[in-house]
Scaffold this motif. Structure first.
Motif, PDB file in Angstrom:
ATOM      1  N   UNK A  87     -18.582  -3.221  -3.159  1.00 38.94           N
ATOM      2  CA  UNK A  87     -17.482  -3.091  -1.929  1.00 38.94           C
ATOM      3  C   UNK A  87     -16.459  -2.117  -2.476  1.00 38.94           C
ATOM      4  N   UNK A  88     -15.941  -1.540  -1.572  1.00 38.25           N
ATOM      5  CA  UNK A  88     -14.867  -0.571  -1.645  1.00 38.25           C
ATOM      6  C   UNK A  88     -13.325  -1.260  -1.383  1.00 38.25           C
ATOM      7  N   UNK A 117       1.432 -12.132   3.100  1.00 34.46           N
ATOM      8  CA  UNK A 117       0.350 -11.369   2.112  1.00 34.46           C
ATOM      9  C   UNK A 117      -0.183  -9.831   2.850  1.00 34.46           C
ATOM     10  N   UNK A 118      -0.068  -9.071   2.038  1.00 37.00           N
ATOM     11  CA  UNK A 118      -0.647  -7.590   2.421  1.00 37.00           C
ATOM     12  C   UNK A 118      -1.234  -7.055   1.340  1.00 37.00           C
ATOM     13  N   UNK A 119      -2.136  -6.234   1.419  1.00 35.89           N
ATOM     14  CA  UNK A 119      -3.004  -5.648   0.666  1.00 35.89           C
ATOM     15  C   UNK A 119      -3.486  -4.527   1.087  1.00 35.89           C
ATOM     16  N   UNK A 120      -4.616  -3.606   0.265  1.00 38.90           N
ATOM     17  CA  UNK A 120      -5.195  -2.448   0.513  1.00 38.90           C
ATOM     18  C   UNK A 120      -6.341  -2.765   1.514  1.00 38.90           C
ATOM     19  N   UNK A 121      -6.841  -1.902   2.227  1.00 39.43           N
ATOM     20  CA  UNK A 121      -7.950  -2.118   3.121  1.00 39.43           C
ATOM     21  C   UNK A 121      -9.326  -2.123   2.259  1.00 39.43           C
ATOM     22  N   UNK A 122     -10.313  -3.069   2.676  1.00 37.90           N
ATOM     23  CA  UNK A 122     -11.507  -3.118   1.755  1.00 37.90           C
ATOM     24  C   UNK A 122     -12.811  -3.278   2.627  1.00 37.90           C
ATOM     25  N   UNK A 123     -13.739  -3.187   1.973  1.00 29.76           N
ATOM     26  CA  UNK A 123     -15.254  -3.744   2.905  1.00 29.76           C
ATOM     27  C   UNK A 123     -16.311  -3.520   1.933  1.00 29.76           C
ATOM     28  N   UNK A 124     -17.289  -3.747   2.454  1.00 30.18           N
ATOM     29  CA  UNK A 124     -18.602  -3.712   1.811  1.00 30.18           C
ATOM     30  C   UNK A 124     -19.252  -2.480   2.077  1.00 30.18           C
ATOM     31  N   UNK A 148     -19.518  -9.769  -6.444  1.00 28.53           N
ATOM     32  CA  UNK A 148     -19.005  -8.381  -5.887  1.00 28.53           C
ATOM     33  C   UNK A 148     -18.595  -7.422  -7.009  1.00 28.53           C
ATOM     34  N   UNK A 149     -18.707  -6.159  -6.847  1.00 29.36           N
ATOM     35  CA  UNK A 149     -18.239  -5.070  -7.736  1.00 29.36           C
ATOM     36  C   UNK A 149     -17.126  -4.162  -6.887  1.00 29.36           C
ATOM     37  N   UNK A 150     -15.983  -4.372  -7.183  1.00 34.48           N
ATOM     38  CA  UNK A 150     -14.715  -3.854  -6.369  1.00 34.48           C
ATOM     39  C   UNK A 150     -14.658  -2.381  -7.137  1.00 34.48           C
ATOM     40  N   UNK A 151     -15.099  -1.413  -6.270  1.00 36.16           N
ATOM     41  CA  UNK A 151     -14.623   0.106  -6.616  1.00 36.16           C
ATOM     42  C   UNK A 151     -13.579   0.479  -5.785  1.00 36.16           C
ATOM     43  N   UNK A 152     -12.436   1.103  -6.749  1.00 34.64           N
ATOM     44  CA  UNK A 152     -11.232   1.173  -6.331  1.00 34.64           C
ATOM     45  C   UNK A 152     -11.197   2.712  -5.910  1.00 34.64           C
ATOM     46  N   UNK A 153     -10.693   3.057  -4.785  1.00 33.54           N
ATOM     47  CA  UNK A 153     -10.567   4.269  -4.389  1.00 33.54           C
ATOM     48  C   UNK A 153      -9.016   4.756  -3.810  1.00 33.54           C
ATOM     49  N   UNK A 154      -8.934   6.172  -3.947  1.00 34.90           N
ATOM     50  CA  UNK A 154      -7.659   6.788  -3.236  1.00 34.90           C
ATOM     51  C   UNK A 154      -8.194   7.801  -1.971  1.00 34.90           C
ATOM     52  N   UNK A 155      -7.359   7.960  -1.254  1.00 29.41           N
ATOM     53  CA  UNK A 155      -7.836   8.731  -0.126  1.00 29.41           C
ATOM     54  C   UNK A 155      -6.514   9.170   0.840  1.00 29.41           C
TER      55      UNK A 155
END
Length: 549
Positions: free
Chosen positions: A278-279, A301-308, A349-356
């Motif tokens: 997942x990202x 509650x707010x957070x970063x966008x994520x998905x598989x 799950x394995x969460x992969x953290x990204x910036x963009x």
């Protein structure tokens, strides 16, 4: 195989294809069981095969820490000490590991290929187990994980990991053969074998002062290492329960590799623990980042966008697709960068953290946000200074009354990769208010309630000559000079200079705010600058500058 190693190029960015398993916190052993198995089968000594390619392996780990090579009964072992991945260091402090990573565990993967050693360990008087509650699924035909056993320390009143001696569980030989082997705890000072046991009874009613609890709810309250051990145990038990029957022929499966594999007794198909990539991405546009609120979350509650990630899709492609699907914001594909990862054992799950980054609109404004309303109920651009005030200064931000009932704003806690991404970003860069050397002064101070008010755009100066623009508005003020006089008294002895005035109109219980008008005494303020300051301070209110006729 030897052929694949010979073809490997020393400039490859990773060694994931060589099946290395690493731990980024404590010294650990990195094994290559597939390669080692080939060596043992061919009865070929490791040094003779590996000498001419050892430079490639050493090069691959040169950025991670010290490396030494030794031969063992399983073949080649690489020991990496003080492993300092540049990706992890982008998010985590030196010596710190992501939450749900069991750093103090030696997984001892060689045990998975040695049935005699497994049997010795599971029957050892020192063998201990983590209990995972197993209940009946829907329809009464399947089983599922319902919680993990956690004890409360009577001295500190803190909850934590509780392990049981295997012999106390009185398991049959058939049951012992089925339980997953997690590894050795307290490595390397001791060698206590640790297992995960799916438990269907009421253990808490007969033993100790603990109870079964849902890990997702209590995990953040636990010590990080305890939560990591429980997460690993829960994931392995959950996977073994879900894989009791073959997906190819429907036949029953049996445990292999000490719980890290299963095989069908009918068609011999092999299965291995599932891992869902997942990202999660920090999308920025200048000094703003994109946050979203899911329907199922608590208000505020707010957070970063994520998905598989999907089939035949790179993780970078998943970042761009998920962000656009959920918010309508187009991310510049060339800006996408992976900065870290975190296990998320719910269930696997394995969460992969990204910036963009997202380019601004044609007029220079922030890209329009259109939440999909299926999963994401709301999404907003939030300014760095506003987020920094919440994270570092403990500012209590509330949403406007129209949005989720005016709930208190919050983000995921320090246990999540989202929190680490946001903290790192919020601490970067220097904005105008961060160079300010005087007393802390809010840049915007207005009452966010429906109606009209006079406002003043002002400039204040500290003793070092640093300037800061501020906006002040008051519904009770009859004249702009009243707003100015009140601010001068409030901020004395700071020098306050007027930069014009205007009016603010608020409606929809704080949903929108219009900036317009001028002051007959001080002239018209720079409404564009005023709107910019208002957007920084009021991310959940739509700000619009009305053209003066």
């Amino acid at each position: 195989s030897h052929a694949s190693l010979a073809q490997a190029q020393p400039n490859l960015p990773s060694v994931s294809s060589m099946v290395f398993k690493t731990c980024s916190h404590l010294p650990n052993v990195v094994s290559c069981p597939k390669i080692a198995k080939s060596f043992v089968r061919q009865k070929t000594t490791i040094p003779r095969i590996m000498t001419h390619r050892l430079s490639f392996i050493t090069s691959a780990f040169s950025r991670c820490g010290r490396l030494c090579v030794r031969s063992s009964r399983r073949g080649l072992e690489l020991r990496v000490s003080a492993m300092n991945s540049s990706l992890q260091h982008a998010l985590y402090a030196d010596g710190e590991a992501p939450f749900y990573v069991p750093c103090a565990l030696d997984r001892a993967s060689s045990v998975r290929y040695d049935a005699d050693q497994f049997n010795q360990l599971v029957s050892s008087p020192q063998a201990r187990a983590i209990l995972v509650k197993v209940g009946t699924g829907r329809g009464g035909k399947s089983q599922r994980v319902e919680g993990v056993y956690i004890e409360e320390a009577s001295s500190s009143q803190q909850i934590g990991l509780a392990t049981m001696l295997i012999e106390e569980l009185q398991l049959s030989p058939e049951q012992l053969a089925q339980i997953p082997f997690l590894g050795f705890v307290n490595y390397p000072t001791s060698k206590t074998p640790l297992f995960a046991v799916g438990w269907e009874g009421d253990w808490e009613e007969k033993h100790g002062n603990g109870q079964f609890q849902e890990l997702r709810a209590v995990g953040p309250l636990l010590p990080a290492e305890d939560a990591a051990m429980l997460g690993l145990a829960q994931s392995l038990v959950s996977w073994n329960l879900s894989q009791k029957f073959c997906g190819s022929c429907g036949g029953e499966t049996f445990v292999t590799r000490a719980g890290y594999g299963r095989a069908c007794g009918t068609c011999s198909t092999r299965f291995y623990p599932r891992l869902d990539p997942a990202i999660i991405v920090l999308v920025t546009c200048g000094d703003y980042c994109l946050l979203g609120h899911q329907k199922k979350w608590v208000d505020g509650r707010y957070s970063l966008l994520a998905g598989f990630a999907e089939v035949c899709e790179t993780l970078e492609m998943a970042v761009c697709r998920e962000v656009f699907e959920e918010s309508g914001v187009a991310v510049d594909a060339s800006s996408v960068l992976c900065v870290g990862s975190q296990p998320w054992p719910f269930p696997s799950s394995l969460m992969m953290g990204f910036t963009g980054s997202a380019p601004p609109a044609a007029d220079g404004s922030l890209p329009a946000v259109t939440p999909d309303l299926e999963e994401i109920a709301d999404a907003r651009w939030v300014h760095r200074s506003w987020l920094a005030a919440y994270l570092t200064q403990g500012a209590q931000h509330k949403l406007p009354p129209y949005l989720q009932g005016g709930a208190q704003f919050s983000i995921p806690g320090g246990y999540s990769i989202a929190n680490n991404l946001l903290k790192r970003w919020a601490s970067q860069g220097r904005t105008e208010e961060e160079s300010w050397q005087g007393p802390a002064v809010p840049q915007v101070q207005i009452t966010l309630q429906d109606g009209h008010m006079k406002y003043m755009l002002l400039r204040i100066v500290d003793d070092s000559g640093n300037e800061q623009n501020i906006v002040r508005g008051d519904m009770r003020a009859g004249y702009h000079r009243d707003v100015l006089a009140h601010t001068e008294r409030e901020l004395a002895p700071l020098q306050v200079t007027q930069c014009g005035g205007g009016s603010l109109e608020i409606g929809g219980e704080g949903e929108w705010l219009n900036v317009f008008g001028s002051s007959s005494q001080f002239g018209e303020a720079d409404h564009v600058l005023t709107a910019q300051l208002l957007r920084q301070a009021l991310p959940f209110t739509f700000i619009k500058v009305l053209q003066t006729s």
